[in-house]
Motif scaffolding. Structure first.
Motif, PDB file in Angstrom:
ATOM      1  N   LYS A 219       0.829  -1.201   0.000  1.00 24.72           N
ATOM      2  CA  LYS A 219       0.000   0.000   0.000  1.00 24.72           C
ATOM      3  C   LYS A 219       0.866   1.255   0.000  1.00 24.72           C
ATOM      4  O   LYS A 219       0.556   2.239  -0.679  1.00 24.72           O
ATOM      5  CB  LYS A 219      -0.907  -0.001   1.241  1.00 24.72           C
TER       6      LYS A 219
ATOM      7  N   ASP B 126       2.338   1.689  -3.519  1.00 23.18           N
ATOM      8  CA  ASP B 126       1.352   1.977  -4.571  1.00 23.18           C
ATOM      9  C   ASP B 126       0.707   3.349  -4.408  1.00 23.18           C
ATOM     10  O   ASP B 126      -0.058   3.789  -5.287  1.00 23.18           O
ATOM     11  CB  ASP B 126       0.241   0.912  -4.563  1.00 23.18           C
TER      12      ASP B 126
ATOM     13  N   ASP C  17       0.757   5.926  -7.246  1.00 30.02           N
ATOM     14  CA  ASP C  17       0.032   5.646  -8.495  1.00 30.02           C
ATOM     15  C   ASP C  17      -1.469   5.552  -8.305  1.00 30.02           C
ATOM     16  O   ASP C  17      -2.195   5.141  -9.238  1.00 30.02           O
ATOM     17  CB  ASP C  17       0.540   4.310  -9.092  1.00 30.02           C
ATOM     18  N   LYS C  18      -1.979   5.909  -7.101  1.00 33.68           N
ATOM     19  CA  LYS C  18      -3.407   5.716  -6.878  1.00 33.68           C
ATOM     20  C   LYS C  18      -4.246   6.616  -7.781  1.00 33.68           C
ATOM     21  O   LYS C  18      -5.423   6.318  -8.060  1.00 33.68           O
ATOM     22  CB  LYS C  18      -3.750   5.942  -5.406  1.00 33.68           C
TER      23      LYS C  18
ATOM     24  N   ASN D 153      -3.936   6.924 -10.908  1.00 37.09           N
ATOM     25  CA  ASN D 153      -4.052   6.262 -12.202  1.00 37.09           C
ATOM     26  C   ASN D 153      -5.026   5.096 -12.199  1.00 37.09           C
ATOM     27  O   ASN D 153      -5.195   4.424 -13.217  1.00 37.09           O
ATOM     28  CB  ASN D 153      -2.663   5.744 -12.634  1.00 37.09           C
ATOM     29  N   THR D 154      -5.682   4.862 -11.056  1.00 36.32           N
ATOM     30  CA  THR D 154      -6.624   3.744 -10.993  1.00 36.32           C
ATOM     31  C   THR D 154      -7.906   4.089 -11.720  1.00 36.32           C
ATOM     32  O   THR D 154      -8.218   5.255 -11.990  1.00 36.32           O
ATOM     33  CB  THR D 154      -6.944   3.404  -9.529  1.00 36.32           C
ATOM     34  N   VAL D 155      -8.710   3.085 -12.055  1.00 39.77           N
ATOM     35  CA  VAL D 155      -9.941   3.257 -12.836  1.00 39.77           C
ATOM     36  C   VAL D 155     -10.930   4.137 -12.092  1.00 39.77           C
ATOM     37  O   VAL D 155     -11.511   5.080 -12.630  1.00 39.77           O
ATOM     38  CB  VAL D 155     -10.575   1.891 -13.157  1.00 39.77           C
ATOM     39  N   VAL D 156     -11.151   3.833 -10.792  1.00 43.11           N
ATOM     40  CA  VAL D 156     -12.135   4.585 -10.025  1.00 43.11           C
ATOM     41  C   VAL D 156     -11.719   6.038  -9.889  1.00 43.11           C
ATOM     42  O   VAL D 156     -12.550   6.949  -9.940  1.00 43.11           O
ATOM     43  CB  VAL D 156     -12.334   3.940  -8.642  1.00 43.11           C
ATOM     44  N   ALA D 157     -10.407   6.274  -9.766  1.00 43.64           N
ATOM     45  CA  ALA D 157      -9.943   7.653  -9.631  1.00 43.64           C
ATOM     46  C   ALA D 157     -10.163   8.441 -10.910  1.00 43.64           C
ATOM     47  O   ALA D 157     -10.427   9.649 -10.883  1.00 43.64           O
ATOM     48  CB  ALA D 157      -8.462   7.662  -9.249  1.00 43.64           C
ATOM     49  N   GLN D 158     -10.073   7.774 -12.096  1.00 45.85           N
ATOM     50  CA  GLN D 158     -10.172   8.477 -13.378  1.00 45.85           C
ATOM     51  C   GLN D 158     -11.592   8.476 -13.948  1.00 45.85           C
ATOM     52  O   GLN D 158     -11.932   9.320 -14.776  1.00 45.85           O
ATOM     53  CB  GLN D 158      -9.204   7.834 -14.376  1.00 45.85           C
TER      54      GLN D 158
ATOM     55  N   LYS E  40     -18.026   5.219  -9.294  1.00 43.93           N
ATOM     56  CA  LYS E  40     -18.225   5.419  -7.854  1.00 43.93           C
ATOM     57  C   LYS E  40     -19.702   5.323  -7.511  1.00 43.93           C
ATOM     58  O   LYS E  40     -20.538   5.782  -8.294  1.00 43.93           O
ATOM     59  CB  LYS E  40     -17.700   6.779  -7.415  1.00 43.93           C
TER      60      LYS E  40
ATOM     61  N   ASN F 120     -18.400   4.116  -2.100  1.00 45.73           N
ATOM     62  CA  ASN F 120     -17.117   4.782  -2.225  1.00 45.73           C
ATOM     63  C   ASN F 120     -16.988   5.975  -1.267  1.00 45.73           C
ATOM     64  O   ASN F 120     -15.879   6.396  -0.951  1.00 45.73           O
ATOM     65  CB  ASN F 120     -16.888   5.256  -3.652  1.00 45.73           C
TER      66      ASN F 120
END
Length: 799
Positions: free
Chosen positions: A618, A621, A624-625, A627-632, A637, A641
């Motif tokens: 954790k 990582d 790079d959080k 660049n995650t799908v949910v972030a972008q 969400k 979330n």
């Protein structure tokens, strides 16, 4: 460890059941049962309360003695008339008399029963090869020249070693008396070479002697309800069993000698010079202040002049002593004599010292003041000193006690300096030997059988008196931490305190008869009973048995009777066994109640989740959080979330309040608090049960001490558990933090275990001049200051 309360409650109940189930070595019933049949059955002579019974009796003997000291030949010749009163319910067909000087015959059982050996590596001295060699230089022991009745007719007698049986023509009936006479003489032993309790010391520089004379006349044995005749042979270690009586003693000595003795001087105007008599009168009424200087009756200058002169005749000093159990005296032309006359519990008492110049300046400064201090201290704790005088005499005997007079050691160096150890020994020995006036001279125990009843009780009071003299005095004889070396010895090297005096190995006689009983009394006073209860009971014992003869059972029973404290377990463990004290704190478990308050429970859950998620992956990582799908992609969400499972809701709060409403006030206090529960696992590894004393050091830097009585071990004397509740977190636990119970191993007294301390060793190189003794600190100071030795205290006879 920290667990949930309900789980702890279940575990604790299981532990409680297990803790109460005795293991195979369980013996608590034995330890905490009453002494019962171990002690003599109470009767009309000695009651179950420890007090004298309605039929208690003691016989008595009055003495009229005339004796002469032969200074040229170190010999005593005497004649005595004894009036013996039979107060017992028994008719006595014979009488037993003690002949203590017969111990100095080489064939005496006390000498032939000694053991010795040769060490091939170290060699052996002449005294080791033949301990009785010095006793063959003269014909020592009594020469009995006459035993006669009141009419002068010879009485039949039989001498058995140190005892003499006198056969009476008719029994002495109960309530009647008999009178008889004995004539005798004996050669005085050299006390230095024999290590005797009395004798002479020769000073070759001036050619004079100091005599300290005791066990010098044939004395009556005791006859009582406990033993009948106490005619156990005198072997040298077990001391004396004696009875009370009135004494009139006329002592004829060279006319330049100064004499001190048991009792009051009857003819001062005939034996003192007018100047000495004036000083004597000047000393009356002085000594109420602890620091007041003694008055010199014979100055050092006068004593030194007497050393150089020659006697021109003889003088007879006459003494009377009422209600005493013995008589001793000291005589020398070398004596300096000083005195105070302090008020002791409303009564004027002479406190006096006799000493040669070799004892100054130490004795002139301390001895008589110590006598007065001892009388004050002991009287406060027992009863007012009933006798008119108390002497401290310096000579060849290191320390020995008699009614109103004692012989003490501790001599400075020839240059007048002394070490701290010499000074401390003088303080200790004077207090100890003067203190013996109370035990056993007044509380008249049987020393031949029970050394601890006088030495142990007296050593305890001595320790208290030393600390009252100087709060920094090293009173090691009563402090528990100093008896542990003895109690750590292999049981085969120890005997119980209750062993007979002559059966205690000589190399452990000190701790067995003195230090261990004295320490035990101090533990009773400070830890088990408390000062108030102990002091009252001890004073009651002293008062009950003043001028009487108690046994151990009388002491044990009185201490319990007057305090209301059951001490049988203590007498068993400390006096009747050789088991040591060794407690161990093996484990401490930590518990807290599981809270229902959502503010606490959800906060704890959040913290636990954070700890679980704080992994190394954790952490790596995190960069790079974004660049995650949910972030972008925000469409990915939903409710969860943004949902916080650890947030406290109004429903949570209401449920908690509803829960509290169901609890009693006591339960609510427990549920709302933040109490810590610690379960201590304790072991009694040594066997001797003692109170459990635990010190808690808290995280905030404060501390607290919990105390639990010895009865905590009564259901299981091997291992127990005990819950301690605190509002603060404990970081360190320590058993016996103030060294109160004589625990022989403190390495297992801490939890968590205390850090190990290194064992020290000393670097050394070859020393030159080995064997030369280092100067004492007073000598070192003089050398540094280049000062001449201070003159010994002379005195002028004025205050």
């Amino acid at each position: 460890m920290r667990n949930y309360f309900w789980l702890w409650l279940l575990a604790a109940s299981i532990s409680f059941v297990n803790a109460q189930t005795p293991p195979s070595t369980y013996s608590a019933n034995t330890r905490f049962e009453q002494l019962g049949p171990v002690l003599p059955t109470p009767n009309t002579f000695r009651s179950s309360s420890g007090a004298p019974g309605k039929d208690y009796f003691q016989n008595r003997a009055d003495y009229d003695i005339k004796a002469e000291l032969d200074d040229a030949n170190q010999r005593i010749t005497g004649s005595e008339t004894i009036t013996y009163f039979n107060n017992s319910p028994d008719a006595l067909t014979y009488l037993w008399v003690q002949l203590d000087q017969n111990l100095f015959r080489p064939e005496a059982i006390g000498n032939t029963a000694r053991t010795n050996s040769i060490n091939a590596e170290r060699g052996a001295s002449a005294s080791q090869l033949d301990p009785s060699a010095s006793l063959r230089t003269k014909n020592y022991g009594y020469n009995i020249t006459s035993v006669r009745d009141a009419a002068g007719k010879p009485l039949k007698y039989t001498i058995n070693q140190t005892m003499m049986r006198i056969d009476l023509p008719a029994p002495v009936a109960p309530g009647k008396s008999v009178q008889f006479g004995i004539d005798w003489n004996f050669n005085i032993v050299d006390a230095k070479s024999t290590g005797a309790r009395s004798g002479y010391e020769y000073f070759p520089k001036d050619g004079n002697y100091v005599y300290e004379i005791a066990q010098w006349f044939p004395r009556m044995c005791a006859y009582d309800d406990a033993n009948g005749w106490q005619n156990k042979q005198f072997l040298g270690q077990g001391e004396f069993t004696l009875i009370f009586g009135n004494y009139k003693v006329a002592l004829t000595v060279p006319n330049d000698h100064v004499v001190g003795a048991t009792g009051e001087l009857q003819n001062p105007s005939q034996v003192l010079t007018p100047t000495q008599l004036a000083r004597w009168n000047n000393a009356k009424g002085k000594g109420d202040k602890p620091g007041e200087n003694p008055v010199l009756i014979v100055t050092q200058a006068e004593a030194e002049a007497a050393e150089k002169g020659k006697p021109t005749g003889k003088k007879t000093w006459i003494y009377k002593a009422n209600n005493v159990r013995d008589f001793a005296f000291a005589s020398s032309r070398k004596f300096v004599w000083d005195a105070l006359n302090p008020n002791i519990e409303g009564k004027r008492v002479w406190a006096m010292s006799l000493y040669p110049k070799e004892a100054n300046p130490l004795w002139g400064q301390y001895s008589t003041r110590l006598v007065a201090h001892t009388l004050r201290s002991y009287s406060k704790r027992t009863f007012g000193y009933p006798y008119p005088v108390a002497y401290s005499v310096h000579g060849p005997v290191g320390g020995m006690e008699y009614p109103m007079i004692c012989f003490n050691g501790a001599r400075p160096e020839p240059d007048g300096t002394y070490s701290q150890g010499t000074k401390n020994f003088l303080i200790l020995v004077v207090i100890h030997e003067v203190g013996h006036n109370f035990f056993p001279m007044i509380v008249n125990s049987d020393e031949r059988q029970w050394s601890w009843m006088d030495e142990g009780l007296n050593s305890f009071l001595e320790g208290l008196a030393c600390l009252e003299w100087d709060p920094d005095f090293p009173a090691h004889g009563i402090e528990p931490q100093y008896i542990t070396d003895y109690m750590r010895l292999n049981p085969s090297q120890q005997v119980p305190i209750m062993a007979s005096s002559d059966n205690i190995p000589p190399n452990t006689f000190g701790p067995n008869a003195y230090s261990k009983p004295a320490t035990g009394l101090n533990i009773l006073r400070e830890t088990i009973m408390g000062r108030e209860l102990f002091d009252y009971a001890f004073k009651e014992y002293s008062r009950r048995w003043m001028f009487k003869s108690p046994t151990p059972a009388d002491f044990f029973r009185t201490m319990e009777d007057a305090s209301g404290v059951d001490l049988d377990w203590f007498w068993k463990g400390w006096f009747y066994s050789v088991q040591p004290v060794d407690q161990a704190l093996t484990k401490v478990d930590w518990f807290q109640p599981a809270s229902q308050n959502p503010e606490i429970t959800k906060g704890e859950a959040r913290a636990a989740a954070q700890r679980r998620n704080n992994t190394v992956s954790k952490q790596r990582d995190a960069a790079d959080k974004g660049n995650t799908v949910v972030a972008q992609d925000s469409t990915m969400k939903d409710f969860y979330n943004s949902y916080d499972p650890y947030a406290v809701t109004e429903q949570d709060k209401k449920r908690y309040q509803d829960y509290l409403a169901t609890l009693s006030p006591e339960e609510r206090k427990l549920a709302e608090g933040n109490t810590n529960y610690y379960t201590l696992s304790l072991q009694n590894k040594g066997g001797l049960p003692m109170p459990v004393i635990v010190r808690m050091e808290f995280e905030d830097g404060t501390d607290s001490v919990a105390r639990f009585p010895a009865e905590i071990w009564r259901f299981n004397d091997v291992q127990i558990k005990k819950i301690i509740t605190t509002n603060k977190k404990v970081k360190q636990w320590t058993l016996d933090p103030f060294s109160e119970i004589a625990d022989i191993n403190t390495e297992d007294n801490s939890f968590p275990p205390a850090p190990q301390q290194p064992t020290r060793f000393q670097l050394f190189k070859q020393q030159r001049g080995a064997g030369a003794s280092a100067p004492n600190p007073m000598q070192q100071q003089r050398q540094q200051s280049n000062q001449a030795p201070a003159p010994a205290r002379q005195g002028t006879g004025r205050n």
